[in-house]
Design a protein around this motif. Structure first.
Motif, PDB file in Angstrom:
ATOM      1  N   LYS A  59      49.389  49.754  36.885  1.00 54.74           N
ATOM      2  CA  LYS A  59      49.354  49.330  35.483  1.00 54.74           C
ATOM      3  C   LYS A  59      48.874  47.882  35.352  1.00 54.74           C
ATOM      4  O   LYS A  59      48.144  47.539  34.421  1.00 54.74           O
ATOM      5  N   PHE A  61      46.687  46.420  37.071  1.00 57.32           N
ATOM      6  CA  PHE A  61      45.235  46.362  37.275  1.00 57.32           C
ATOM      7  C   PHE A  61      44.462  47.338  36.387  1.00 57.32           C
ATOM      8  O   PHE A  61      43.246  47.438  36.504  1.00 57.32           O
ATOM      9  N   ASN A  62      45.163  48.098  35.542  1.00 58.24           N
ATOM     10  CA  ASN A  62      44.545  49.165  34.753  1.00 58.24           C
ATOM     11  C   ASN A  62      43.864  50.179  35.670  1.00 58.24           C
ATOM     12  O   ASN A  62      42.728  50.597  35.448  1.00 58.24           O
ATOM     13  N   LYS A 163      32.548  40.082  37.803  1.00 62.37           N
ATOM     14  CA  LYS A 163      31.948  41.163  37.026  1.00 62.37           C
ATOM     15  C   LYS A 163      30.427  41.118  37.116  1.00 62.37           C
ATOM     16  O   LYS A 163      29.768  42.153  37.311  1.00 62.37           O
ATOM     17  N   SER A 188      44.626  38.020  33.793  1.00 59.37           N
ATOM     18  CA  SER A 188      44.588  39.467  33.586  1.00 59.37           C
ATOM     19  C   SER A 188      43.448  40.066  34.396  1.00 59.37           C
ATOM     20  O   SER A 188      42.338  39.526  34.411  1.00 59.37           O
ATOM     21  N   ASP A 190      41.418  43.681  35.058  1.00 60.67           N
ATOM     22  CA  ASP A 190      41.139  45.048  34.648  1.00 60.67           C
ATOM     23  C   ASP A 190      40.034  45.582  35.555  1.00 60.67           C
ATOM     24  O   ASP A 190      38.868  45.192  35.423  1.00 60.67           O
ATOM     25  N   GLN A 192      38.656  48.350  35.616  1.00 64.88           N
ATOM     26  CA  GLN A 192      37.640  49.112  34.882  1.00 64.88           C
ATOM     27  C   GLN A 192      36.579  48.173  34.324  1.00 64.88           C
ATOM     28  O   GLN A 192      35.391  48.515  34.267  1.00 64.88           O
ATOM     29  N   ASP A 193      37.016  47.001  33.921  1.00 61.15           N
ATOM     30  CA  ASP A 193      36.094  46.026  33.341  1.00 61.15           C
ATOM     31  C   ASP A 193      35.222  45.362  34.403  1.00 61.15           C
ATOM     32  O   ASP A 193      33.998  45.314  34.266  1.00 61.15           O
TER      33      ASP A 193
END
Length: 384
Positions: A59, A61-62, A163, A188, A190, A192-193
């Motif tokens: 959660k 790290f999504n 990214k 934060s 993510d 997915q990002d």
């Protein structure tokens, strides 16, 4: 009140375990001591809690729980990914790209891989500590198997554009890994990002226990050979009896991070800025690393003509560092600062202050006072 025993400002090295984490772990060293792989009632009950812990990590790290693999820490995770990919690679890709300012866990693993025939490119960095994406485009090719760029540097706190690096890696069909050891709990994340294939972390860097960490493995990414074979735990990706108390503590640390990250960012940044602004008053002092793209808990500062080792010893109960704790016994300048263009002399004059949620304003004010006093003493003595 000031803790007169120690003022701990070396949180990039390791952190105090959160009391709530300790409380969560204790039952799994006494009441729920079963092996989570066992099929009896105690083993099943233990495994239920492992599942919850894995969900908490995912959660943060999504990610999906099945994409979280537990290891003894970030170093093992890094070795697992690098060596596993090389051993399992059946393509013509024979090249790894990393950065000169990476942690020794990455650099030393890459040196080993070079010895067995892997082509490794070590990307330089700008004076800011950031990589040059244009330079990356010049060296990456269809031969590149993996690109590895750490998210947050452990010595300067510089945040790399992971990214954007991943986007370039994707253009050439290369896999992407990031060492997020210093980023977890501070910013934060993510997956997915940022779209990485592998992300590495270690519990003791964000108020969890030592000896536990792991990596995120994108379910769509290449499934490589494990580093450790045996009982087939972690779906065959990391054999060995699970460190149940450690995993429970790691899961709780991730849960706490998710709830506290914004609050901690505000309070810690305020203290870091106070420390930074006051120390920059010292003649000649300057910050190492990009001032905009960095985490809020790390301050790496140079005091020209002052030997960091002497200053650290004179600070006595104030715990700070002159670089990575993994190399604290080596009498050599920081490879990170040298890669950023600092001279040996300036690198030897640099100190890293790294703060946490447990630091107080009184501690920071006391530290400022002592640093100023000691530097004045050194500059006006025979030392200077």
């Amino acid at each position: 009140m000031i803790n007169t025993s120690y003022i701990y400002l070396d949180n990039a090295s390791t952190t105090r375990v959160d009391d709530k984490v300790i409380k969560e772990m204790i039952p799994f060293m006494s009441e729920f001591y079963g092996n989570s792989s066992s099929s009896h009632a105690l083993g099943i009950e233990t495994n239920k809690n492992i599942i919850i812990a894995r969900q908490n990590v995912a959660k943060l790290f999504n990610a999906e729980p099945k994409e979280i693999i537990f290891t003894s820490g970030a170093t093992e995770a890094i070795n697992t990914i690098f060596k596993g990919l090389v051993a399992s690679n059946r393509t013509k890709r024979s090249q790894i790209i990393t950065v000169t300012t990476e942690h020794s866990a990455v650099l030393d693993t890459c040196k080993y891989l070079e010895e067995i025939g892997v082509d490794v490119i070590y990307m330089p960095v700008l004076e800011s500590g950031l990589i040059d994406l244009c330079e990356l485009r010049k060296v990456i090719s269809e031969k590149t198997l993996l690109v590895s760029v750490m998210l947050v540097n452990n010595e300067t706190g510089v945040i790399q554009p992971v990214k954007e690096v991943t986007e370039i890696a994707r253009e050439f069909g290369a896999l992407m890994m990031t060492d997020a050891t210093q980023a977890v709990g501070k910013i934060s994340i993510d997956v997915q990002d940022i779209d990485v294939d592998y992300l590495v972390f270690s519990g003791h860097k964000f108020h969890g226990p030592k000896g536990i960490g792991g990596y995120y493995h994108n379910s769509k990414a290449f499934n490589f050979q494990p580093l450790i074979h045996g009982g087939g735990q972690e779906k065959g990706r990391r054999s060995g009896t699970l460190n149940v108390p450690g995993i429970i503590g790691l899961g709780k640390s991730c849960e706490i991070c998710l709830n506290e990250i914004e609050k901690n960012k505000s309070s810690i940044k305020k203290l870091r800025d106070l420390l930074e602004n006051e120390l920059l008053v010292i003649e000649g002092a300057f910050i190492n690393g990009d001032k905009e793209n960095r985490v809020y808990n790390i301050l790496n500062i140079s005091f020209p003509d002052i030997e960091a080792d002497i200053l650290i010893k004179m600070l006595n109960n104030i715990c700070v560092s002159n670089g990575s704790a993994c190399h604290s016994e080596l009498i050599e300048p920081s490879h990170v600062l040298r890669a950023m263009g600092l001279s040996n002399k300036d690198a030897f004059s640099s100190i890293r202050f790294s703060l946490s949620k447990y630091n107080t304003e009184d501690e920071i004010l006391y530290t400022i006072k002592k640093v100023k006093e000691i530097i004045y003493q050194l500059k006006t003595s025979n030392y200077a």
